[in-house]
Write a protein that holds these residues in place. Structure first.
Motif, PDB file in Angstrom:
ATOM      1  N   VAL A   1       0.828  -1.206   0.000  1.00 19.05           N
ATOM      2  CA  VAL A   1       0.000   0.000   0.000  1.00 19.05           C
ATOM      3  C   VAL A   1       0.859   1.251   0.000  1.00 19.05           C
ATOM      4  O   VAL A   1       0.618   2.204  -0.761  1.00 19.05           O
ATOM      5  N   ILE A   2       1.901   1.269   0.839  1.00 17.84           N
ATOM      6  CA  ILE A   2       2.764   2.452   0.925  1.00 17.84           C
ATOM      7  C   ILE A   2       3.620   2.600  -0.331  1.00 17.84           C
ATOM      8  O   ILE A   2       3.766   3.694  -0.888  1.00 17.84           O
ATOM      9  N   GLY A   3       4.181   1.496  -0.784  1.00 20.67           N
ATOM     10  CA  GLY A   3       5.071   1.567  -1.930  1.00 20.67           C
ATOM     11  C   GLY A   3       4.370   1.887  -3.228  1.00 20.67           C
ATOM     12  O   GLY A   3       4.927   2.567  -4.090  1.00 20.67           O
ATOM     13  N   LEU A   4       3.141   1.412  -3.377  1.00 13.03           N
ATOM     14  CA  LEU A   4       2.427   1.613  -4.637  1.00 13.03           C
ATOM     15  C   LEU A   4       1.338   2.678  -4.536  1.00 13.03           C
ATOM     16  O   LEU A   4       1.158   3.480  -5.447  1.00 13.03           O
ATOM     17  N   GLY A   5       0.595   2.667  -3.450  1.00 12.75           N
ATOM     18  CA  GLY A   5      -0.592   3.506  -3.383  1.00 12.75           C
ATOM     19  C   GLY A   5      -0.356   4.974  -3.124  1.00 12.75           C
ATOM     20  O   GLY A   5      -1.157   5.821  -3.538  1.00 12.75           O
ATOM     21  N   THR A   6       0.736   5.322  -2.465  1.00 13.13           N
ATOM     22  CA  THR A   6       0.943   6.717  -2.072  1.00 13.13           C
ATOM     23  C   THR A   6       1.238   7.637  -3.240  1.00 13.13           C
ATOM     24  O   THR A   6       1.280   8.859  -3.061  1.00 13.13           O
ATOM     25  N   VAL A   7       1.421   7.092  -4.438  1.00 13.77           N
ATOM     26  CA  VAL A   7       1.699   7.966  -5.576  1.00 13.77           C
ATOM     27  C   VAL A   7       0.495   8.846  -5.895  1.00 13.77           C
ATOM     28  O   VAL A   7       0.646   9.929  -6.457  1.00 13.77           O
ATOM     29  N   TRP A   8      -0.730   8.424  -5.520  1.00 13.07           N
ATOM     30  CA  TRP A   8      -1.888   9.281  -5.798  1.00 13.07           C
ATOM     31  C   TRP A   8      -1.829  10.554  -4.968  1.00 13.07           C
ATOM     32  O   TRP A   8      -2.393  11.578  -5.357  1.00 13.07           O
ATOM     33  N   ILE A   9      -1.173  10.487  -3.823  1.00 15.91           N
ATOM     34  CA  ILE A   9      -0.973  11.707  -3.042  1.00 15.91           C
ATOM     35  C   ILE A   9      -0.152  12.699  -3.844  1.00 15.91           C
ATOM     36  O   ILE A   9      -0.423  13.908  -3.854  1.00 15.91           O
ATOM     37  N   LEU A  10       0.856  12.199  -4.554  1.00 20.83           N
ATOM     38  CA  LEU A  10       1.680  13.068  -5.400  1.00 20.83           C
ATOM     39  C   LEU A  10       0.849  13.680  -6.519  1.00 20.83           C
ATOM     40  O   LEU A  10       1.027  14.860  -6.864  1.00 20.83           O
ATOM     41  N   ASP A  11      -0.034  12.898  -7.104  1.00 20.85           N
ATOM     42  CA  ASP A  11      -0.884  13.412  -8.181  1.00 20.85           C
ATOM     43  C   ASP A  11      -1.765  14.544  -7.668  1.00 20.85           C
ATOM     44  O   ASP A  11      -1.893  15.600  -8.299  1.00 20.85           O
TER      45      ASP A  11
END
Length: 484
Positions: free
Chosen positions: A33-43
């Motif tokens: 979740v942390i490694g893959l999912g947090t990229v939406w925060i960047l978006d």
């Protein structure tokens, strides 16, 4: 290449998918979740920051010869174009070359492009790297959603997907607050603050990239592409970690899958599968993505203009209202996500779409009567988007689980590009124009268009949504490589 040429000539019987789905939640899943999912925060951070710094970039002394219209118009359009083309380009490669290779590359593209945006010295440079930033983000949607669904157990897949896609709005909150600090010339020079906001995005991407190194390739993808030994090795390693954490044996896996391995699947076969063999599901995906795109455009395009023109909210204060709206967006997937796995997909998808549409119709009626102020209108928007955000997130979940594994990344890319293009084109042409006239009737019409399409999508979901809750992906959509 024909199917015969693409085949490896081997058929394997495996329990790898069942072994992944029976795993209890563990620290290893949090790593995913942390490694893959947090990229939406960047978006969310990216999109919000650019909108908030538009006025500062156009001021003398910003270090960049650009107008506010070019930032919110040309640069925003290039970001959308990059996201659409990136989704399609990287999506095809993700299905062909694997999830892990591509989600490392796409994050690297985003990181480099964002860092180089911070170093912009001319308008063309800023435009180029806004396009490339979108190009990387578009690829992330395809690579990440497919990898997450194939690694997260079926019991938790719905709520995890919704929470991850909804985390976009955490980035939006962070972007709004960061902009307030970075654009304060009392703290930072005018030509430095906006650059630091982009630089921070690059730093966060680097941290995520370091965590992402520990995320393995999807064992499901490896199985289909003739690498079953590697798939077995990865699943065995995950099982050892979970057993060590739990201190007891794992439940027995249920069922096996027989795969006729193939090195690649042709684009024509992918297109035929999605648009012909699964055309009812394709209609569902189209309706969900277009409905949520229009509802969000009806609210977010010109929300600041509505507050300033109709309620005399100072321009500098609209960011605080946006923080409240973004928080409502995040709470929807957070609090409703579990119900998509328990109550079920069809009920929850259709109800969140219909409720958000009906609430926006109600907001339009109250706005037309003059019954709302800035605070109460924002409260209405929060109620609408609480349900709409869960629904919009479920659109990504839906297209990532209702098509065969071999087409998963490309399906996500196609529908993401479709909705992003619809939003990027229809928003400026329709909604910004309506809400920008200063006439109550035009703004009411914008709300009604978004609400109507959202309700229509909810009715389509009520008829066509697939009951995928707690079911293995291979049960929801049989792999093209599955042997009879």
């Amino acid at each position: 290449m024909t199917a015969a040429q693409a085949a490896t000539g081997r058929t394997v019987t495996t329990s790898v998918p069942a072994r992944l789905d029976r795993l209890p939640w563990s620290r290893w899943h949090w790593t995913i979740v942390i490694g893959l999912g947090t990229v939406w925060i960047l978006d969310g951070l990216e999109v919000t920051v650019v909108g908030n710094i538009a006025s500062r970039l156009s001021e003398p002394g910003s270090g960049l010869p650009i107008t506010s219209g070019e930032v919110t118009g040309v640069a925003a359009a290039l970001y959308v174009a990059g996201a659409c083309s990136g989704a399609l380009f990287w999506g095809r490669l993700t299905d062909r070359y694997g999830r892990r290779k591509l989600f490392m590359i796409t994050l690297g593209v985003y990181l480099a492009a964002t860092a180089l945006t911070a170093a912009s010295f001319s308008t063309w440079w800023f435009f180029l790297f806004r396009f490339l930033t979108g190009f990387g983000i578009g690829g992330e949607y395809a690579a990440i959603n497919s990898a997450i669904d194939e690694l997260i157990p079926a019991y938790h897949r719905g709520r995890v997907d919704l929470l991850i896609n909804g985390s976009f709005w955490l980035g939006a909150v962070g972007g709004s607050l960061l902009s307030i600090v970075a654009l304060n010339t009392g703290l930072l020079p005018a030509d430095v603050g906006w650059r630091l906001t982009f630089a921070l995005g690059a730093v966060l991407a680097l941290v995520i990239l370091l965590v992402r190194r520990h995320v393995p390739e999807s064992p499901r993808w490896l199985l289909i592409h003739g690498r079953e030994r590697e798939a077995e090795r990865i699943v065995a390693s995950i099982e050892r970690q979970v057993v060590a954490e739990r201190g007891g044996p794992l439940p027995q896996p249920r069922g096996v899958l027989v795969i006729r391995q193939r090195r690649s699947i042709g684009f024509r076969e992918i297109a035929r599968t999605v648009l012909h063999d699964y055309r009812r599901r394709a209609v569902l995906g189209f309706a969900l993505f277009v409905g949520q795109a229009f509802l969000y455009n009806a609210i977010t395009f010109g929300f600041g203009a509505i507050l300033t023109r109709f309620f005399a909210v100072p321009t500098g204060d609209t960011g605080y209202y946006f923080v409240v709206i973004a928080a409502g967006n995040f709470l929807g997937p957070l609090l409703l996500g579990k119900l998509f796995d328990t109550v079920g997909r069809r009920v929850m998808i259709s109800s969140t779409y219909l409720l958000s549409g009906l609430l926006l119709f109600g907001t339009a009626w109250l706005f037309d009567r003059g019954a709302l102020g800035a605070g109460t209108l924002t409260a209405c928007w929060c109620a609408v988007l609480f349900f709409a955000s869960a629904g919009a997130s479920s659109a990504y979940l839906t297209v990532s689980e209702i098509f065969p594994m071999e087409t998963r990344a490309m399906s996500i890319a196609f529908f993401y590009a479709l909705s992003t293009a619809a939003g990027g084109i229809s928003g400026p042409l329709l909604f910004a124009g309506l809400t920008g006239t200063g006439r109550v009737g035009d703004t009411v019409l914008a709300f009604q268009v978004g609400a109507g399409l959202m309700c229509a999508a909810g009715l389509v979901a009520a008829a066509l949504a697939v009951p995928a809750e707690r079911r293995p992906l291979e049960d929801v959509a049989r792999p093209l490589t599955a042997a009879d």
